[in-house]
Design a protein around this motif. Sequence first.
Motif, PDB file in Angstrom:
ATOM      1  N   ILE A   1      16.687-124.062 -71.712  1.00 41.35           N
ATOM      2  CA  ILE A   1      16.000-123.170 -70.779  1.00 41.35           C
ATOM      3  C   ILE A   1      16.889-122.939 -69.566  1.00 41.35           C
ATOM      4  CG2 ILE A   1      13.720-123.951 -71.536  1.00 41.35           C
ATOM      5  CD1 ILE A   1      13.578-125.677 -69.040  1.00 41.35           C
ATOM      6  N   GLY A   2      16.487-122.002 -68.757  1.00 44.38           N
ATOM      7  CA  GLY A   2      17.230-121.693 -67.550  1.00 44.38           C
ATOM      8  C   GLY A   2      17.921-120.341 -67.652  1.00 44.38           C
ATOM      9  N   PRO A   3      18.563-119.908 -66.575  1.00 42.73           N
ATOM     10  CA  PRO A   3      19.245-118.606 -66.572  1.00 42.73           C
ATOM     11  C   PRO A   3      20.297-118.507 -67.669  1.00 42.73           C
ATOM     12  CG  PRO A   3      19.065-119.500 -64.350  1.00 42.73           C
ATOM     13  CD  PRO A   3      18.637-120.586 -65.266  1.00 42.73           C
TER      14      PRO A   3
ATOM     15  N   ALA B   1      23.211-121.426 -71.824  1.00 44.23           N
ATOM     16  CA  ALA B   1      22.422-121.660 -70.623  1.00 44.23           C
ATOM     17  C   ALA B   1      23.373-122.003 -69.472  1.00 44.23           C
ATOM     18  CB  ALA B   1      21.437-122.796 -70.855  1.00 44.23           C
ATOM     19  N   LEU B   2      23.092-121.455 -68.292  1.00 42.98           N
ATOM     20  CA  LEU B   2      23.969-121.630 -67.141  1.00 42.98           C
ATOM     21  C   LEU B   2      23.468-122.707 -66.194  1.00 42.98           C
ATOM     22  CD1 LEU B   2      24.573-117.831 -66.397  1.00 42.98           C
ATOM     23  CD2 LEU B   2      26.055-119.404 -67.680  1.00 42.98           C
ATOM     24  N   GLY B   3      22.289-123.251 -66.445  1.00 36.86           N
ATOM     25  CA  GLY B   3      21.735-124.221 -65.516  1.00 36.86           C
ATOM     26  C   GLY B   3      21.211-123.537 -64.268  1.00 36.86           C
ATOM     27  N   GLY B   4      20.691-124.342 -63.348  1.00 37.58           N
ATOM     28  CA  GLY B   4      20.160-123.775 -62.115  1.00 37.58           C
ATOM     29  C   GLY B   4      20.258-124.767 -60.976  1.00 37.58           C
TER      30      GLY B   4
ATOM     31  N   ALA C   1       1.418-132.322 -72.451  1.00 34.79           N
ATOM     32  CA  ALA C   1       1.597-130.938 -71.986  1.00 34.79           C
ATOM     33  C   ALA C   1       2.615-130.964 -70.858  1.00 34.79           C
ATOM     34  CB  ALA C   1       0.283-130.346 -71.512  1.00 34.79           C
ATOM     35  N   ASP C   2       3.623-130.107 -70.954  1.00 34.32           N
ATOM     36  CA  ASP C   2       4.684-130.009 -69.947  1.00 34.32           C
ATOM     37  C   ASP C   2       4.770-128.582 -69.436  1.00 34.32           C
ATOM     38  OD1 ASP C   2       5.117-132.582 -70.716  1.00 34.32           O
ATOM     39  OD2 ASP C   2       7.203-132.317 -71.337  1.00 34.32           O
ATOM     40  N   ILE C   3       5.109-128.478 -68.162  1.00 37.44           N
ATOM     41  CA  ILE C   3       5.295-127.159 -67.563  1.00 37.44           C
ATOM     42  C   ILE C   3       6.367-127.284 -66.492  1.00 37.44           C
ATOM     43  CG2 ILE C   3       3.443-127.549 -65.894  1.00 37.44           C
ATOM     44  CD1 ILE C   3       2.828-124.554 -66.034  1.00 37.44           C
ATOM     45  N   GLY C   4       7.152-126.225 -66.319  1.00 29.33           N
ATOM     46  CA  GLY C   4       8.191-126.291 -65.303  1.00 29.33           C
ATOM     47  C   GLY C   4       9.153-125.122 -65.406  1.00 29.33           C
ATOM     48  N   SER C   5      10.240-125.217 -64.642  1.00 34.38           N
ATOM     49  CA  SER C   5      11.211-124.134 -64.634  1.00 34.38           C
ATOM     50  C   SER C   5      12.535-124.627 -64.069  1.00 34.38           C
ATOM     51  CB  SER C   5      10.698-122.956 -63.801  1.00 34.38           C
ATOM     52  OG  SER C   5      11.636-121.892 -63.801  1.00 34.38           O
ATOM     53  N   ILE C   6      13.610-123.931 -64.432  1.00 33.61           N
ATOM     54  CA  ILE C   6      14.941-124.121 -63.857  1.00 33.61           C
ATOM     55  C   ILE C   6      15.445-122.746 -63.449  1.00 33.61           C
ATOM     56  CG2 ILE C   6      17.319-124.837 -64.322  1.00 33.61           C
ATOM     57  CD1 ILE C   6      16.266-126.843 -66.303  1.00 33.61           C
ATOM     58  N   TRP C   7      15.953-122.639 -62.242  1.00 34.87           N
ATOM     59  CA  TRP C   7      16.365-121.330 -61.759  1.00 34.87           C
ATOM     60  C   TRP C   7      17.376-121.474 -60.618  1.00 34.87           C
ATOM     61  CZ3 TRP C   7      12.389-124.025 -59.834  1.00 34.87           C
ATOM     62  CH2 TRP C   7      12.145-123.979 -58.461  1.00 34.87           C
ATOM     63  N   GLY C   8      17.961-120.328 -60.212  1.00 36.83           N
ATOM     64  CA  GLY C   8      18.796-120.261 -59.027  1.00 36.83           C
ATOM     65  C   GLY C   8      20.284-120.377 -59.305  1.00 36.83           C
ATOM     66  N   LEU C   9      21.039-119.289 -58.979  1.00 36.38           N
ATOM     67  CA  LEU C   9      22.507-119.271 -59.090  1.00 36.38           C
ATOM     68  C   LEU C   9      23.091-118.597 -57.859  1.00 36.38           C
ATOM     69  CD1 LEU C   9      22.913-118.050 -62.795  1.00 36.38           C
ATOM     70  CD2 LEU C   9      23.370-120.365 -61.968  1.00 36.38           C
ATOM     71  N   GLU C  10      24.331-118.997 -57.454  1.00 38.32           N
ATOM     72  CA  GLU C  10      25.043-118.213 -56.424  1.00 38.32           C
ATOM     73  C   GLU C  10      25.835-117.086 -57.081  1.00 38.32           C
ATOM     74  OE1 GLU C  10      26.029-121.682 -56.479  1.00 38.32           O
ATOM     75  OE2 GLU C  10      24.412-122.315 -55.162  1.00 38.32           O
ATOM     76  N   ASP C  11      26.574-117.457 -58.155  1.00 42.17           N
ATOM     77  CA  ASP C  11      27.371-116.471 -58.876  1.00 42.17           C
ATOM     78  C   ASP C  11      26.527-115.939 -60.027  1.00 42.17           C
ATOM     79  OD1 ASP C  11      29.187-114.941 -60.224  1.00 42.17           O
ATOM     80  OD2 ASP C  11      30.605-116.570 -60.632  1.00 42.17           O
TER      81      ASP C  11
END
Length: 778
Positions: free
Chosen positions: A666-668, A678-681, A709-719
């Motif tokens: 998951i992630g950007p 995946a690029l990570g966040g 049950a799991d919920i969440g997110s990974i986000w955020g990049l400078e480049d």
Amino acid sequence: MTRKLGTRAVALMTALTMAAPVALMPLAASAYVFNDVRIEGAQRIEPGTILSYANIARGQDVSAGELNDALQRLQNSGLFESVEVVPQGNLLVIRVAEYPTINQISFEGNRRIKDDQLAQMVQSQPRRVYQPSLAIADASGIAQAYAAQGRLAARVDPRIIRRSDNRIDLVFEIREGNVTEIERISFTGNRAFSDRRLRQVLETKQAGLLRTFIRRDTFAPERIPLDEQLLTDYYRSRGYADFRVQGVAPELARERDAFYITFNIQEGPRYRFANVNTVSEIPGVDASAFAAQNRVSRGDVYNPAVIDNTIRRMETVAIQQGLNFVNIEPRVTRNPQNQTLDLTFALTRGQRVFVERIDIEGNTTTLDEVIRRQFTVVEGDPFNPREIRNAAERIRALGYFSDAQVDSRQGSSSEQVIVDVNVEEQPTGSLSFGASYGVASGVGFNASLNEANFLGRGQSVGLTISTASDEQQASFSFAEPYFLGRDLRFGFTTWYQVTDSLNSYYDTRSVGISPSIEFPISANGRLELRYRLAKDTLLNVDRGDAEADPPRLGSSPILLREEESGGLWSSSLGYSYKYDTRITGLDPLTGYKLNFSQDYAGLGGDIEMVTTTLLAGIESRAWREEVALRAEFEAGALHPLNDYTTRITDRFRGGSKIRGFEPNGIGPRDLEAGNQDALGGNYFWAARAEAQFPIGLPEEYGITGGLFADIGSIWGLEDRVGQDGVLVDDGMHVRAAIGASIFWTTPIGPLRFNFSKAVKKMDYDDEQNFDLTISTRF
């Protein structure tokens, strides 16, 4: 040497009871007078020895009863196989047949216990005189050794084979039998908790599918007192102050192949605290400062551990105020009509007793100072029985000793006490090899060398090497738990880790070292300060193939630009605060944990950023403690400094943060790139909830079920500039998954089978619908 008899067993001349009937010729009622005594048949035993046992006087009247007594004394001496006392006029003839000499000792029918082990158990020895009583004791000892393995049906029969020159071969014929297992553990008198729940408390277990490996399902009488104490502690920590085990009835099946154990218990009512107060019976001592340390509240369920914790806190106040010989006496008044307890903490004056000295014995490797530093008192301090008990528990908790006894006795005067510490050391080093399996990482192997008491100083060292299909690592660690003579843990870790296309089209390499200092700041909280120096490298990023037809795109230009920077050094200073109520265990039903950490990278090196992570969790039991409920919230953030741009080796990459998705799943992502890695966040959050519960199978099988049950997110990049200049979507897109688990506790390690389904995801996410994890050492 061992001799196997086979069919020759039918030729055995006699058994342990081979002593021939001793004979006494018919005697007249009148007395005899013997002028001489002749001994026949003696070979090794001196005539004087035989005469001393007979004790027949020459030239004096000897009655028939006295002759019979002489016969009995010779027979009971254990020196002769047969004895005859024959009066012939004025001559008394004593005929003896000496016991033979043991030529050799052998064992037949044994497979579970080897010959050399059995030879060490028996007291009968070759080239010594055979003694039937000793052979019987040896057979009993061998049977007891089998009983310790759960083979209560084992039978051991000593047999002899006659040889020349009054010699015999002693053979122990062994029928090992099957393991006598505990088929059923049941309870009578329990209403608050089910049999299943109470069986989980006991050290003894029922036999199940894994009976070949599990040895706690064999009946061991010495475990019964421990099980009784475990049950008592369990009930009383849940408010049942009057609980007691009225009896334990182990019943052996007629075939001696199974045990049935029944615990007869009396629960009593469940109490809650009512009136709680603190009083001082010492003139001039104010109780208010002590009352402030009270952790018992009205309406709380009775728990001895909470009372004990309050007493410990009040004793600390007494020490801080310079008050010696103060007893904190808990006075409990039961109110059965409303099932409440009135509790009074009474400050009373204790006897003036001082510690004269602390004597330590039994430690051959561990230094005295390692044991002494578990005491908060030294010679000359006031004697505090509670502190001595606490020190004993700390010594046992070290794990260096198989047994540790701490007792006190009167010293040179009635006001002096000597504390005796007697320990029995055990091995503290281990060389282990292991295997692991995960759906994502594949099969892996590991080897580790650990020493928990290095050079007897209480230091720990460890070397670990592990390898899986996509990841290899090696690490070395060292820890000094009492740095500078204080409760200050100093440690350092160094590592080397590489990944080889771990669900990605690039490799990573990390090498570094991290020293740390950790110390307590509360009963449940600890603070760690650390420094980390590491070099992280991104390499072998897939560049595609422009010459292919059609051209094949590789990884995102974002990763290609990050690879060009090569290996970057990180020099960071950080801290972690860890809070865990499970340390004290005051609440047996609910535990909390909190871990907050920050690391500042920028003390030299190439990387400049602040990393912050938070983990908060709770675990509780419900539905008569049959169901374990767990919930966690985890989050993290990277904050770059001075225009630094984070790399994939810095950012959060998913991993196991949200079940139902693959590592890096998951992630950007750069959707225009060929492999869409995946690029990570720079940011992530995850909330996880789980329930573990019985599924109707017998508890001894060790199989339970679960839902999560799991919920969440990974986000955020400078480049964010990806393939063909298209900006990557790095928004906070929520993912969620639900699933079911099967937990199986096995002798080779805990297994967990996860079956999951992503219910909220992005189209490009990589799902993982099944996961199996196993880890073991052997």
